[in-house]
Design a protein around this motif. Structure first.
Motif, short mmCIF file in Angstrom:
data_model
loop_
_atom_site.label_atom_id
_atom_site.label_comp_id
_atom_site.label_asym_id
_atom_site.label_seq_id
_atom_site.Cartn_x
_atom_site.Cartn_y
_atom_site.Cartn_z
N VAL A 1 0.41 -1.43 0.26
CA VAL A 1 -0.20 0.09 0.06
C VAL A 1 0.79 1.24 0.02
CG1 VAL A 1 -1.62 1.08 1.58
CG2 VAL A 1 -2.08 -1.52 1.20
N GLU A 2 2.14 1.14 0.49
CA GLU A 2 2.97 2.68 0.88
C GLU A 2 3.45 2.69 -0.25
OE1 GLU A 2 5.49 1.99 3.89
OE2 GLU A 2 4.03 2.04 5.63
N ARG A 3 4.26 1.45 -1.02
CA ARG A 3 5.26 1.53 -2.20
C ARG A 3 3.70 2.37 -3.71
NH1 ARG A 3 8.83 -4.08 -2.23
NH2 ARG A 3 10.09 -2.55 -0.55
N ASP A 4 2.02 1.91 -3.41
CA ASP A 4 1.88 1.95 -4.56
C ASP A 4 1.09 3.92 -4.16
OD1 ASP A 4 0.27 0.50 -6.72
OD2 ASP A 4 -1.60 2.26 -5.26
N MET A 5 1.29 3.87 -3.14
CA MET A 5 0.58 5.25 -3.33
C MET A 5 2.32 6.35 -3.20
SD MET A 5 -1.27 4.30 0.03
CE MET A 5 -2.76 6.90 0.45
N ILE A 6 3.17 6.22 -2.76
CA ILE A 6 4.17 7.10 -3.91
C ILE A 6 4.06 6.40 -4.86
CG2 ILE A 6 7.03 7.01 -2.80
CD1 ILE A 6 6.43 5.84 -0.23
N ALA A 7 4.23 5.58 -5.68
CA ALA A 7 4.55 5.37 -7.22
C ALA A 7 3.98 6.50 -7.58
CB ALA A 7 4.69 4.09 -7.27
N LYS A 8 1.90 6.33 -7.05
CA LYS A 8 1.43 7.13 -7.92
C LYS A 8 1.37 8.34 -7.07
CE LYS A 8 -0.56 3.95 -9.05
NZ LYS A 8 -0.49 3.19 -10.52
N GLY A 9 2.61 8.89 -6.24
CA GLY A 9 2.10 10.36 -6.48
C GLY A 9 1.59 11.01 -5.13
N LEU A 10 0.38 10.39 -4.54
CA LEU A 10 -0.94 10.16 -3.60
C LEU A 10 0.10 10.72 -2.27
CD1 LEU A 10 -3.59 10.64 -3.18
CD2 LEU A 10 -3.74 8.76 -2.63
N VAL A 11 -0.34 12.33 -2.28
CA VAL A 11 -0.15 12.67 -0.35
C VAL A 11 -0.50 12.72 0.38
CG1 VAL A 11 1.18 14.97 0.84
CG2 VAL A 11 2.05 14.17 -1.99
N CYS A 12 -1.02 11.92 1.53
CA CYS A 12 -1.60 12.04 2.37
C CYS A 12 -1.07 12.69 4.03
CB CYS A 12 -2.33 10.08 2.27
SG CYS A 12 -2.74 10.00 1.00
N THR A 13 -2.60 13.31 4.25
CA THR A 13 -2.29 13.95 5.48
C THR A 13 -1.58 12.88 7.26
OG1 THR A 13 -4.06 14.56 5.94
CG2 THR A 13 -2.65 16.06 5.09
N SER A 14 -2.65 11.78 6.72
CA SER A 14 -2.55 10.20 7.27
C SER A 14 -3.29 9.44 6.77
CB SER A 14 -4.01 11.38 8.71
OG SER A 14 -5.65 11.39 8.43
N THR A 15 -2.30 7.92 6.96
CA THR A 15 -3.04 7.03 5.96
C THR A 15 -3.73 6.34 7.41
OG1 THR A 15 -1.42 8.03 4.49
CG2 THR A 15 -2.37 5.59 4.24
N ASP A 16 -4.46 5.35 7.52
CA ASP A 16 -4.39 4.13 7.46
C ASP A 16 -4.91 2.97 7.11
OD1 ASP A 16 -5.24 2.71 10.66
OD2 ASP A 16 -7.44 3.54 9.89
N VAL A 17 -4.42 2.04 7.71
CA VAL A 17 -4.18 0.20 6.61
C VAL A 17 -4.85 -0.38 7.76
CG1 VAL A 17 -3.06 -0.98 5.00
CG2 VAL A 17 -2.64 1.56 5.67
N SER A 18 -6.15 -1.47 7.40
CA SER A 18 -6.72 -1.78 8.51
C SER A 18 -6.08 -2.92 7.45
CB SER A 18 -7.57 -1.71 9.11
OG SER A 18 -8.80 -1.47 7.81
N ILE A 19 -5.94 -4.51 7.57
CA ILE A 19 -5.82 -5.69 7.10
C ILE A 19 -6.50 -7.08 7.76
CG2 ILE A 19 -4.83 -7.58 5.94
CD1 ILE A 19 -2.32 -4.85 6.41
#
Length: 168
Positions: free
Chosen positions: A95-113
């Protein structure tokens, strides 16, 4: 009083001729300045509409990026080995790598699995669900009067191989 004969054959006085010239001049200049006034009135409305379109497009693109990141995380978790231990870190990293690769800048991120079904015995269908929540800041667009933040949430499910080895 002098009279002038026109092509139609009628005769008009000089006073009537002056009046008709004034009437023609008034008709010609009655609309002067209307275009400027219309532009002044419509420009803020058009700029506001353009700003709303830009914000809407930005939010839609961010939602697509978050959805893709959730799908990548679910896929990475479902193919990680050993499933029950490696799936959570694999999903977060994906998730982190994909968001960085797509250039998405989030002020806060939450990932639940959710990997609870990976603990089932082989032969029982299992899946991984990943939910990503991202807060984006709208003030970075630089559009006056439009600011704040927007929370975008996306979820994805990926099936795990039914007959693969699972560790309890």
């Amino acid at each position: 009083m002098s009279t002038i004969k026109y092509r139609q054959g009628g005769v008009i006085s000089a006073a009537q001729r002056q009046f008709s010239r004034a009437a023609r001049w008034m008709r010609r200049t009655a609309d002067r300045g209307d275009a400027v006034l219309q532009t002044v009135i419509l420009t803020p409305a058009i700029l506001l509409l353009l700003g709303v379109i830009i914000v809407g497009g930005t939010v839609a693109l961010a939602h697509q990026k978050v959805q893709h990141a959730a799908m990548e995380g679910a896929r990475a978790a479902s193919i990680a080995r050993p499933a029950i231990y490696a799936s959570q870190p694999a999903a977060r990293t994906a998730v982190e790598r994909d968001m960085i690769a797509k250039g998405l800048v989030c002020t806060s991120t939450d990932v639940s699995i959710d990997t609870t079904s990976l603990g089932f015995d082989p032969g029982i269908p299992a899946f991984v669900r990943v939910t990503v929540r991202c807060d984006i800041e709208l003030s970075v667009l630089g559009i006056p009067l439009i600011g704040g933040h927007r929370t975008i949430t996306a979820s994805a499910i990926s099936p795990a191989d039914t007959y693969r080895e699972r560790v309890r």
